[in-house]
Design an enzyme around this catalytic site. Structure first.
Site, PDB file in Angstrom:
ATOM      1  N   ASP A   1      -0.018   1.971   9.031  1.00  0.00           N
ATOM      2  CA  ASP A   1       0.185   1.710   7.602  1.00  0.00           C
ATOM      3  C   ASP A   1       0.997   2.848   7.009  1.00  0.00           C
ATOM      4  OD1 ASP A   1      -0.141   0.279   5.222  1.00  0.00           O
ATOM      5  OD2 ASP A   1      -2.290   0.001   5.539  1.00  0.00           O
TER       6      ASP A   1
ATOM      7  N   HIS B   1       8.330   2.393   1.955  1.00  0.00           N
ATOM      8  CA  HIS B   1       6.869   2.298   1.768  1.00  0.00           C
ATOM      9  C   HIS B   1       6.122   2.153   3.077  1.00  0.00           C
ATOM     10  CE1 HIS B   1       6.745   1.804  -2.697  1.00  0.00           C
ATOM     11  NE2 HIS B   1       8.027   1.603  -2.473  1.00  0.00           N
TER      12      HIS B   1
HETATM   13  C1  GDG Z   1       2.832  -1.341   1.261  1.00  0.00           C
HETATM   14  C2  GDG Z   1       2.572  -0.504   2.528  1.00  0.00           C
HETATM   15  C3  GDG Z   1       1.762   1.377   1.106  1.00  0.00           C
HETATM   16  C4  GDG Z   1      -5.272  -6.207  -2.413  1.00  0.00           C
HETATM   17  N1  GDG Z   1      -6.063  -7.289  -2.548  1.00  0.00           N
HETATM   18  C5  GDG Z   1      -6.157  -7.526  -3.858  1.00  0.00           C
HETATM   19  C6  GDG Z   1      -5.409  -6.571  -4.549  1.00  0.00           C
HETATM   20  N2  GDG Z   1      -4.880  -5.777  -3.640  1.00  0.00           N
HETATM   21  C7  GDG Z   1      -4.068  -4.579  -3.945  1.00  0.00           C
HETATM   22  C8  GDG Z   1      -4.818  -3.329  -3.587  1.00  0.00           C
HETATM   23  C9  GDG Z   1      -3.684  -2.327  -3.420  1.00  0.00           C
HETATM   24  C10 GDG Z   1      -2.559  -3.207  -2.916  1.00  0.00           C
HETATM   25  O1  GDG Z   1      -2.891  -4.546  -3.196  1.00  0.00           O
HETATM   26  C11 GDG Z   1      -2.368  -3.086  -1.394  1.00  0.00           C
HETATM   27  O2  GDG Z   1      -1.707  -1.900  -1.127  1.00  0.00           O
HETATM   28  P1  GDG Z   1      -1.686  -1.234   0.311  1.00  0.00           P
HETATM   29  O3  GDG Z   1      -1.121   0.114   0.148  1.00  0.00           O
HETATM   30  O4  GDG Z   1      -3.078  -1.214   0.817  1.00  0.00           O
HETATM   31  O5  GDG Z   1      -0.845  -2.176   1.261  1.00  0.00           O
HETATM   32  P2  GDG Z   1       0.565  -3.038   1.276  1.00  0.00           P
HETATM   33  O6  GDG Z   1       0.491  -4.206   0.396  1.00  0.00           O
HETATM   34  O7  GDG Z   1       0.799  -3.350   2.718  1.00  0.00           O
HETATM   35  O8  GDG Z   1       1.691  -2.019   0.728  1.00  0.00           O
HETATM   36  C12 GDG Z   1       1.436   0.481   2.311  1.00  0.00           C
HETATM   37  C13 GDG Z   1       2.167   0.540  -0.092  1.00  0.00           C
HETATM   38  O9  GDG Z   1       3.207  -0.377   0.225  1.00  0.00           O
HETATM   39  C14 GDG Z   1       2.614   1.434  -1.248  1.00  0.00           C
HETATM   40  O10 GDG Z   1       3.649   2.277  -0.866  1.00  0.00           O
HETATM   41  O11 GDG Z   1       0.600   2.113   0.780  1.00  0.00           O
HETATM   42  O12 GDG Z   1       1.266   1.286   3.443  1.00  0.00           O
HETATM   43  O13 GDG Z   1       2.272  -1.379   3.640  1.00  0.00           O
HETATM   44  O14 GDG Z   1      -3.321  -1.771  -4.636  1.00  0.00           O
HETATM   45  O15 GDG Z   1      -5.724  -3.014  -4.602  1.00  0.00           O
HETATM   46  N3  GDG Z   1      -5.288  -6.512  -5.882  1.00  0.00           N
HETATM   47  C15 GDG Z   1      -5.941  -7.478  -6.600  1.00  0.00           C
HETATM   48  N4  GDG Z   1      -6.684  -8.448  -5.996  1.00  0.00           N
HETATM   49  C16 GDG Z   1      -6.828  -8.514  -4.630  1.00  0.00           C
HETATM   50  O16 GDG Z   1      -7.512  -9.385  -4.096  1.00  0.00           O
HETATM   51  N5  GDG Z   1      -5.844  -7.465  -7.944  1.00  0.00           N
END
Ligand code: GDG
Length: 462
Positions: free
Chosen positions: A366, A158
């Site tokens: 990222d 990821h």
């Molecule tokens: C890893 C990789 C890759 C965030 N704050 C809240 C909340 N979130 C949710 C977001 C989104 C998720 O968390 C974050 O996903 P990201 O992709 O931005 O980042 P990572 O957690 O670092 O994920 C990344 C991912 O894996 C998938 O392969 O994209 O690059 O680092 O869905 O909405 N959700 C809620 N409340 C919050 O305050 N409910």
């Protein structure tokens, strides 16, 4: 169809309030598994003394069987907080300066992967298909192969795969790299990550590249391809539309009192570029005094990995920085940055994305970044907001019509904020439509089906 066994470090079992943990892995996989059914094994999140590890905890929810294992305190310290989050995470995000190598942690990482393999073995059927997720579990297939497992095993990373000079600086890079060759199908977020991986193999003289996607090593072959992860696009659109009538939405609108909302949503992590973003926002406000009191940045940043020292330090740094900007530029009736340090419910988040005129998604590195995709899906077609996106997020390879920035360039990002806030409606619509097409063409179900299709068809090349 073969049964699917998914393995990831944490298993996101929704709690009684239905709040799933914040994390792209959780959000994406749960929806995919729900549709197919299968077994999901991972760490329970609990740690105990060495002699207290009990049997697997088995739970069933809808179509998914969950198998949870406890780990020992030492395991958590060495494998999770140690090698996974203080070596692999910083290295894969190009932070050689933050990597803390220790032989004890490296040994712990491989030991826990062996332990996961031992927990899986009694559950495996002949035709089961394995899908292992992320940097915590890189050596798992090699451990399973050592125990004689011949099933098809896929792996999806990821996070980014770094350039060879960065990866090869890690002391155990040989073991990590060669253990990946035990998989049948390797998935990366972008072409760029796959090529970095291929370049590492070539630099180490490990195996032969047969064509763009196929590699051979000894008697085995494997494939490596980009499978950019998506979101549940249609569901997110609906979620955001519904949020418009809620009390939270009205309260937020009242509190904005006509000011334009700018939004940032990130787990508290040094890879997300939060401090550079706040610097850019401050620079924008100083250079555009007319915009002061007309916009507000809502930065939602749930805490993560607080037990790792770098994260704890960052928590303090961001809070201080937001406080300093508010102190310097705020007025009695205007707070430039609203900083929230906990998780919001998903529908509330969707509604806030929709209300925002601009999203700042500016990670320094990222794998993908699902927030960027969710923001686009949440927009109102008639008057869409603008996505300002880091070039160094995997999402930038797909969302080419975002306003792309270099997050290290604070002044450039400040100028891009100014441009985005005054972008004409027609241009906003054009950019949004093209990004929305990308999101519809590749949602999380397509991602899952494509990967599993490739894995279930995979035959070792003789
Ligand atoms: C890893 C990789 C890759 C965030 N704050 C809240 C909340 N979130 C949710 C977001 C989104 C998720 O968390 C974050 O996903 P990201 O992709 O931005 O980042 P990572 O957690 O670092 O994920 C990344 C991912 O894996 C998938 O392969 O994209 O690059 O680092 O869905 O909405 N959700 C809620 N409340 C919050 O305050 N409910």
């Amino acid at each position: 169809m073969s049964r699917l066994i998914v393995v990831s470090n944490r298993v996101p079992i929704p709690d009684k309030t239905g709040t799933a943990p914040a994390g792209g892995l959780a959000v994406a996989l749960q929806s995919a598994l729900e549709a197919r059914g299968g077994l999901w094994l991972g760490w329970s999140g609990q740690s105990c003394a060495e002699d207290r590890i009990g049997p697997l905890q088995m739970l069933r929810d809808g179509n998914i069987d969950y198998a949870l294992t406890d780990l020992t305190e030492r395991d958590v310290e060495e494998y999770y907080q140690g090698f996974a989050n203080r070596v692999l995470w910083p290295i894969c995000h190009y932070r050689l300066d933050l990597a803390e190598y220790g032989r004890r942690e490296m040994a712990g990482y491989f030991r826990v992967n062996r332990f996961f393999a031992s927990r899986l073995l009694p559950l495996i059927g002949e035709n089961d298909l394995f899908w292992i997720h992320d940097y915590h579990l890189i050596p798992l297939a090699a451990e399973l192969r050592r125990q004689g497992v011949k099933n098809r095993i896929g792996f999806f990373l990821h996070i980014p795969w770094p350039a060879p000079d960065v990866f090869l600086a890690m002391p155990v890079h040989e073991e990590i790299l060669s253990s990946l060759t035990a998989y049948d199908v390797l998935g990366f977020q972008t072409e760029h990550d796959r090529e970095n991986f291929a370049a590492c193999l070539a630099r180490q003289g490990l195996g032969n590249r047969l064509d763009k996607a196929h590699f051979a090593l000894g008697s085995r072959t494997f494939t490596a391809r980009p499978y950019p992860i998506g979101i549940e696009t249609n569901e997110f659109v609906t979620l955001a539309q519904r949020a418009a009538g809620t009390t939270l939405h009205k309260r937020m609108l009242d509190s904005l009192d006509g000011k334009g909302l700018i939004i940032g949503v990130d787990r508290l992590d040094y890879s997300k570029g939060i401090t550079q973003r706040i610097d850019a926002f401050e620079t924008f406000l100083k250079r555009n005094p007319d915009s002061q009191r007309k916009v507000a940045l809502l930065q939602i940043t749930p805490k993560s990995r607080s037990e790792v020292p770098e994260y704890e330090a960052m928590q303090r740094a961001v809070a201080e920085q937001a406080g300093r900007v508010n102190g310097a530029l705020g007025t009695v009736d205007w707070v430039p940055i609203r900083y929230i340090n906990r998780s919001l419910r998903r529908p509330a988040l969707a509604g806030l994305y929709r209300m925002a005129k601009l999203a700042l998604v500016t990670p320094l590195r990222d794998g993908m970044n699902l927030v960027a995709k969710e923001f686009v899906a949440a927009q109102n077609e008639a008057d869409p907001g603008v996505l300002l996106l880091s070039r160094f997020a995997g999402a930038a390879h797909e969302l080419k019509d975002a306003v792309l920035v270099n997050p290290y360039d604070v002044e450039g990002t400040a100028d891009a904020i100014a441009r985005s806030l005054t972008m004409p409606l027609e241009e906003r619509r054009d950019r949004w439509k093209s990004m929305m097409n990308a999101l519809r063409a590749n949602d999380v179900f397509t991602w899952c089906d494509t990967f599993l299709g490739d894995l279930s068809r995979y035959e070792q090349v003789e």
